[in-house]
Design a protein around this motif. Structure first.
Motif, PDB file in Angstrom:
ATOM      1  N   LYS A  49       0.804  -1.225   0.000  1.00  0.00           N
ATOM      2  CA  LYS A  49       0.000   0.000   0.000  1.00  0.00           C
ATOM      3  C   LYS A  49       0.838   1.277   0.000  1.00  0.00           C
ATOM      4  N   THR A  50       2.162   1.133  -0.070  1.00  0.00           N
ATOM      5  CA  THR A  50       3.053   2.288  -0.088  1.00  0.00           C
ATOM      6  C   THR A  50       3.665   2.429  -1.473  1.00  0.00           C
ATOM      7  N   ARG A  51       3.600   3.606  -2.058  1.00  0.00           N
ATOM      8  CA  ARG A  51       4.134   3.819  -3.405  1.00  0.00           C
ATOM      9  C   ARG A  51       4.562   5.275  -3.559  1.00  0.00           C
ATOM     10  N   VAL A  52       5.355   5.519  -4.605  1.00  0.00           N
ATOM     11  CA  VAL A  52       5.754   6.884  -4.952  1.00  0.00           C
ATOM     12  C   VAL A  52       5.111   7.235  -6.279  1.00  0.00           C
ATOM     13  N   THR A  53       4.520   8.405  -6.346  1.00  0.00           N
ATOM     14  CA  THR A  53       3.876   8.866  -7.572  1.00  0.00           C
ATOM     15  C   THR A  53       4.166  10.354  -7.741  1.00  0.00           C
ATOM     16  N   HIS A  54       3.549  10.971  -8.735  1.00  0.00           N
ATOM     17  CA  HIS A  54       3.753  12.395  -8.991  1.00  0.00           C
ATOM     18  C   HIS A  54       2.393  13.038  -9.228  1.00  0.00           C
ATOM     19  N   THR A  55       2.256  14.289  -8.832  1.00  0.00           N
ATOM     20  CA  THR A  55       0.949  14.945  -8.938  1.00  0.00           C
ATOM     21  C   THR A  55       0.602  15.351 -10.374  1.00  0.00           C
ATOM     22  N   LEU A  56       1.633  15.527 -11.261  1.00  0.00           N
ATOM     23  CA  LEU A  56       1.369  16.021 -12.614  1.00  0.00           C
ATOM     24  C   LEU A  56       1.862  15.069 -13.700  1.00  0.00           C
ATOM     25  N   MET A  57       3.082  14.554 -13.564  1.00  0.00           N
ATOM     26  CA  MET A  57       3.684  13.725 -14.605  1.00  0.00           C
ATOM     27  C   MET A  57       3.511  12.239 -14.289  1.00  0.00           C
ATOM     28  N   PRO A  58       3.395  11.392 -15.314  1.00  0.00           N
ATOM     29  CA  PRO A  58       3.340   9.950 -15.063  1.00  0.00           C
ATOM     30  C   PRO A  58       4.650   9.475 -14.432  1.00  0.00           C
ATOM     31  N   TYR A  59       4.552   8.730 -13.354  1.00  0.00           N
ATOM     32  CA  TYR A  59       5.726   8.142 -12.714  1.00  0.00           C
ATOM     33  C   TYR A  59       5.376   6.708 -12.337  1.00  0.00           C
ATOM     34  N   GLN A  60       6.132   5.764 -12.908  1.00  0.00           N
ATOM     35  CA  GLN A  60       5.848   4.342 -12.727  1.00  0.00           C
ATOM     36  C   GLN A  60       4.382   4.046 -13.087  1.00  0.00           C
ATOM     37  N   LYS A  61       3.950   4.670 -14.200  1.00  0.00           N
ATOM     38  CA  LYS A  61       2.614   4.490 -14.775  1.00  0.00           C
ATOM     39  C   LYS A  61       1.491   5.037 -13.881  1.00  0.00           C
ATOM     40  N   ASN A  62       1.850   5.867 -12.896  1.00  0.00           N
ATOM     41  CA  ASN A  62       0.843   6.452 -12.010  1.00  0.00           C
ATOM     42  C   ASN A  62       0.926   7.973 -12.044  1.00  0.00           C
ATOM     43  N   VAL A  63      -0.243   8.606 -11.966  1.00  0.00           N
ATOM     44  CA  VAL A  63      -0.309  10.058 -11.837  1.00  0.00           C
ATOM     45  C   VAL A  63      -1.318  10.370 -10.741  1.00  0.00           C
ATOM     46  N   GLY A  64      -0.945  11.247  -9.812  1.00  0.00           N
ATOM     47  CA  GLY A  64      -1.857  11.600  -8.731  1.00  0.00           C
ATOM     48  C   GLY A  64      -1.962  10.478  -7.694  1.00  0.00           C
ATOM     49  N   PHE A  65      -2.817  10.703  -6.714  1.00  0.00           N
ATOM     50  CA  PHE A  65      -2.963   9.719  -5.636  1.00  0.00           C
ATOM     51  C   PHE A  65      -4.324   9.889  -4.973  1.00  0.00           C
ATOM     52  N   ASP A  66      -4.737   8.859  -4.268  1.00  0.00           N
ATOM     53  CA  ASP A  66      -5.977   8.882  -3.487  1.00  0.00           C
ATOM     54  C   ASP A  66      -5.644   9.013  -2.009  1.00  0.00           C
ATOM     55  N   PHE A  67      -6.412   9.839  -1.300  1.00  0.00           N
ATOM     56  CA  PHE A  67      -6.173  10.041   0.130  1.00  0.00           C
ATOM     57  C   PHE A  67      -7.498  10.383   0.793  1.00  0.00           C
ATOM     58  N   LEU A  68      -7.889   9.584   1.777  1.00  0.00           N
ATOM     59  CA  LEU A  68      -9.112   9.806   2.555  1.00  0.00           C
ATOM     60  C   LEU A  68     -10.371   9.842   1.684  1.00  0.00           C
ATOM     61  N   GLY A  69     -10.356   9.072   0.592  1.00  0.00           N
ATOM     62  CA  GLY A  69     -11.535   9.015  -0.278  1.00  0.00           C
ATOM     63  C   GLY A  69     -11.550  10.078  -1.355  1.00  0.00           C
ATOM     64  N   PHE A  70     -10.496  10.907  -1.441  1.00  0.00           N
ATOM     65  CA  PHE A  70     -10.386  11.948  -2.463  1.00  0.00           C
ATOM     66  C   PHE A  70      -9.276  11.575  -3.440  1.00  0.00           C
ATOM     67  N   THR A  71      -9.439  11.972  -4.710  1.00  0.00           N
ATOM     68  CA  THR A  71      -8.385  11.837  -5.712  1.00  0.00           C
ATOM     69  C   THR A  71      -7.747  13.196  -5.928  1.00  0.00           C
TER      70      THR A  71
END
Length: 550
Positions: free
Chosen positions: A293-315
């Motif tokens: 359940k722990t990962r590194v991502t980026h808020t704007l650019m794709p990083y490891q095929k992920n962009v943005g994150f979910d927290f407390l039910g919000f994207t």
């Protein structure tokens, strides 16, 4: 000759006639003096009342089976939780109860202490919380008075609105179940009798049926003091990751809600350094990060095929935009991106699955009952998400809900045509068509009826114990989950209880009562907000007055 009163009646009168307003004011004044407060009769009375009258789980029994506590028994409990008895008091094991995790097949274990142990924990929490609220980091939000998940989301927006960043989206594996007792007690620095009591509660064991399991680590979810102890165990993570940075340097920014947290920084290497520091600090407390359940991502650019994150039910995510749609940085330069926070796909999916389940369960019930069952669900979910970009989501949920209700109506009338079904269950009100309503006036609330309203984040290190009661009462009136009648009533009463006159706090259970005692008269001027215990006292006095007039 005067009629002699029964002992139970005398005890009830003694409990009800306590000067509760003066007791609450006295406890607020001495709350900074830990040892004095724990011996205070006023504090012990309020602790027992909070557990036996105010608490939502007051009818949930521990292993002793006690659910309801009479006033006579409450007065005895007040004496039993005096600190001088704690050294010889052996805490009883907690009762294991399993509850489902939202949207998951797995279940979460709760540990329910006995009513007496809960009262002792409430007193300990009352003594410890002011001290630790003065120490806690400004960006920890979960299980703290006056702070909510909406404050955490607002803090995230403020941290990334001018600059895209890498994100450590972390989760602690079994946080409540694995906290090291000795490490926690060392960090607590509590007086001897309080430390002894907390150690007893932590090691009391767990009863599931007739099986007793010792607890060598962890603090049971369900205990009054457990959330505070978990916050104490995790305190210091934010300061640890910024240690060594200069004031003019960009520092890692840690935002924590209970055992879920994120770390933000524009440099991936700094995120890796913060991860190593956090891992080391957690290990001291017997905790580890969950690899899955722990990962590194980026808020704007794709990083490891992920962009943005979910927290407390919000994207939370940022999108590149043109010059006409972008905001500007403080120096006036276009940002080139837009920060969007909205309900998560998983949160939407769970909500619509819940409305579908309820509608199916009510397929043989009349329309008014379906409306009565669905309205609180729709209102609560919409209020939770009304502080972010949710308008399109609300419209989409209304569309899905319409088709769920269409299926419900057709199941009830297999031999009727669409036109007949439409005329029976849907109506036109003003400019609104397809309103699911009864001829008598019961009307289904839609998601889009909830207006978007931005949330103002709590001030930095502000605490309900800092003496700024007006600030906290004003915040309570604008809390995202307090809307409609209750919010308007609090506004009219200036944040004060309509019975005792004390300012409401974040932890108070607030209820609505009718001035003329007529439940059918729901005009705003006839309603007033009051504490749950004040509500009980008002009805007890009215019953007593009716008895004396007979």
């Amino acid at each position: 000759m005067a009629e002699r009163k029964a002992p139970l009646e005398i005890a009830s009168e003694t409990w009800n006639k306590k000067p509760w307003r003066k007791l609450a004011q006295h406890v607020y004044r001495i709350q900074k003096l830990e040892k004095l407060l724990m011996k205070s009769n006023a504090a012990r009375l309020l602790a027992v009342r909070r557990v036996t009258q105010d608490n939502q789980g007051k009818k949930t029994a521990g292993i002793d089976g006690v659910k309801a506590v009479t006033p006579a028994r409450r007065l005895i409990m007040v004496q039993q939780i005096h600190p001088k008895y704690w050294k010889n008091h052996k805490a009883k094991p907690v009762r294991r109860v399993w509850i489902p995790k939202p949207g998951k097949a797995e279940r979460r274990p709760l540990g329910i202490p006995t009513m007496l142990d809960r009262s002792g924990q409430a007193l300990a929490k009352m003594a410890l919380e002011p001290e630790w609220e003065a120490k806690f980091e400004p960006n920890s939000y979960g299980f703290r008075p006056g702070r909510s998940c909406h404050d955490a989301i607002a803090a995230i927006f403020l941290a990334i609105r001018y600059k895209p960043k890498f994100v450590l989206d972390a989760d602690i594996k079994g946080c409540f179940d694995n906290i090291n007792h000795e490490a926690l007690l060392r960090k607590l620095h509590a007086p001897t009798n309080l430390r002894h009591a907390i150690k007893g509660w932590l090691r009391a064991g767990v009863m599931e049926g007739i099986d007793l399991t010792p607890t060598e680590k962890g603090t049971p979810q369900g205990g009054v003091i457990s959330p505070l102890l978990a916050n104490i165990a995790l305190h210091g993570l934010g300061n640890a990751v910024v240690k060594g940075y200069k004031r003019n340097e960009e520092q890692p920014f840690l935002i924590r809600y209970a055992d879920d947290f994120i770390v933000l920084h524009s440099d991936k290497d700094k995120i890796d350094q913060a991860t190593a520091i956090i891992t080391e600090r957690l290990a001291d407390m017997g905790l580890i990060l969950s690899p899955s359940k722990t990962r590194v991502t980026h808020t704007l650019m794709p990083y490891q095929k992920n962009v943005g994150f979910d927290f407390l039910g919000f994207t939370v995510r940022q999108f590149p935009v043109g010059k006409t749609h972008t905001g500007k940085e403080p120096h006036g330069q276009p940002l080139g991106f837009k920060t969007i926070i909205k309900p998560s796909k998983e949160g939407i999916k769970r909500h619509l699955a819940e409305t579908k389940r309820r509608i199916r369960h009510l397929r043989s019930r009349p329309q008014w009952q379906v409306i009565k069952e669905l309205n609180p669900v729709i209102r609560g979910w919409s209020n939770y998400y009304k502080t972010v970009v949710s308008s399109r989501v609300f419209n989409g949920c209304d569309n899905v809900l319409y088709y769920q209700l269409r299926r419900w109506s057709r199941t009830r009338h297999l031999n009727k045509g669409n036109q007949w079904i439409n005329g029976k269950y849907w109506r036109t009100e003003g400019n609104r068509h397809w309103v699911f309503a009864t001829p008598e006036g019961a009307k289904l609330r839609t998601h889009s009826e909830t207006h978007i309203r931005r949330h103002v984040k709590v001030k930095g290190e502000a605490s309900p114990y800092d003496g700024h009661l007006l600030y906290w009462s004003q915040r309570l009136k604008t809390h995202p989950l307090l809307t409609g009648t209750l919010a308007k009533t609090l506004q009219r009463q200036k944040g004060r209880c309509g019975w005792c006159g004390l300012l409401f706090t974040d932890e108070d259970v607030i209820e609505i009562d009718h001035s003329d005692r007529n439940r059918d008269n729901n005009t705003l001027t006839n309603l007033f907000a009051l504490h749950r215990h004040c509500h009980d006292e008002r009805h007890e006095r009215s019953a007593e007055d009716r008895y004396q007039s007979q």
